[in-house]
Design an enzyme around this catalytic site. Structure first.
Site, short mmCIF file in Angstrom:
data_model
loop_
_atom_site.label_atom_id
_atom_site.label_comp_id
_atom_site.label_asym_id
_atom_site.label_seq_id
_atom_site.Cartn_x
_atom_site.Cartn_y
_atom_site.Cartn_z
N ASP A 1 0.94 -1.42 -0.26
CA ASP A 1 -0.36 -0.46 0.27
C ASP A 1 0.46 0.85 -0.31
O ASP A 1 2.03 0.75 0.24
CB ASP A 1 -0.71 -0.35 1.10
CG ASP A 1 -1.84 0.79 0.83
OD1 ASP A 1 -2.12 1.53 -0.41
OD2 ASP A 1 -2.74 1.00 2.35
N ASN B 1 -11.18 -2.59 -5.15
CA ASN B 1 -9.68 -1.40 -6.18
C ASN B 1 -11.22 -1.56 -7.61
O ASN B 1 -10.43 -0.19 -8.21
CB ASN B 1 -8.79 -2.50 -5.81
CG ASN B 1 -8.16 -2.21 -4.83
OD1 ASN B 1 -6.96 -2.64 -4.37
ND2 ASN B 1 -8.03 -0.63 -3.77
#
Ligand code: IPE
Ligand code: IPE
Ligand code: MG
Length: 246
Positions: free
Chosen positions: A18, A66
């Site tokens: 991330d 996502n």
């Protein structure tokens, strides 16, 4: 830097990669530039894992959630993935790395699916390390799928309710042939799991670093592994039971 103990390495490392977007923003760049730079960290962590003899590495590359991102970003991520896979094939073959994937991969664009399955097939005989990419992956969706398939087997009399155990349920997950992760690393300092491997991380050691994924290279990875080696994994027992087994 302290030395790693080669006998106390995690068997399976899972990573929530991330911070690509924030890395790019800090530099005044487009988010896509962060994803592009992040690919270099992927290479570094894969190489280092292989060098150390880690057997299983699972990377969270694209979550089920996502898909909600802007179209152009999803497209760029899919293109990067396609290019990364093609570029890495030779190195995977040279180093005995087997590629695998978990997630609802049927949702990926057809060209990415084609590349993915080609490489999975070409590396299927490799035995040194399994690199699993979590793509269009969600832990809850995985459990729902497992429940559905289990019920189907019950309907067809292939399974009896009394036979359902933790082990049996695990066999219905995408990770049926992968051991649970020993270490879960999350970069960019978020203290959350974001729907990754919910069932599998029951007793996984968690390491969270503020380093953004594009800055996470070999040194940072070794730090995470050193930190892991200092932990005492008790699995519900007392510390005394672990240090002086009866
Ligand atoms: C991780 O970086 C890559 C993916 C989730 C695909 P992000 O894109 O989430 O970066 P941040 O969290 O916005 O910084
Ligand atoms: C988790 O990162 C998913 C991947 C690393 C692929 P996100 O950036 O999507 O997670 P949230 O939205 O911050 O929880
Ligand atoms: Mg993020």
């Amino acid at each position: 830097m302290e030395q790693l103990n080669p006998h106390k390495l995690p068997r399976h490392v899972a990573v929530i990669m991330d911070g690509n977007g924030r890395w790019a923003k800090k530099k005044g760049l487009d988010r896509i530039a962060g994803h592009r730079k992040g690919v270099e960290s992927v290479r570094d962590v894969v190489r280092t894992s292989r060098e150390l003899g880690i057997k299983w590495l699972t990377l969270y590359a694209f979550s089920e959630e996502n898909w909600k991102r802007p179209k152009y970003e999803v497209k760029a991520l899919m293109n990067l993935l396609n290019r990364y896979l093609k570029a890495e094939l030779n190195e995977m073959l040279d180093n005995g790395i087997r590629l695998a994937c978990i997630g609802q991969t049927e949702k990926l664009p057809p060209d990415v699916q084609r590349t993915l399955w080609q490489i999975i097939e070409k590396t299927a005989h490799n035995k040194e390390m399994t690199l699993t990419l979590a793509l269009s992956y969600g832990g809850r969706q995985e459990i729902v799928e497992a429940a559905k398939n289990m019920l189907r087997d019950i309907e067809k009399n292939r399974l009896n309710v009394k036979q359902i155990t933790e082990e049996r349920l695990s066999k219905y997950l995408y990770t049926s042939d992968i051991p649970d992760p020993d270490l879960l690393i999350r970069t960019s300092g978020e203290y959350r799991i974001s729907n990754f491997l919910l069932w599998q991380i029951a007793y996984t050691e968690i390491y969270i670093t503020p380093t953004l994924w594009p800055d996470f290279h070999k040194e940072r990875y070794l730090e995470a592994l050193l930190d892991y080696q200092k932990r005492e994994r008790r699995f519900g027992s007392t510390g005394e039971q672990i240090t002086r087994p009866t």
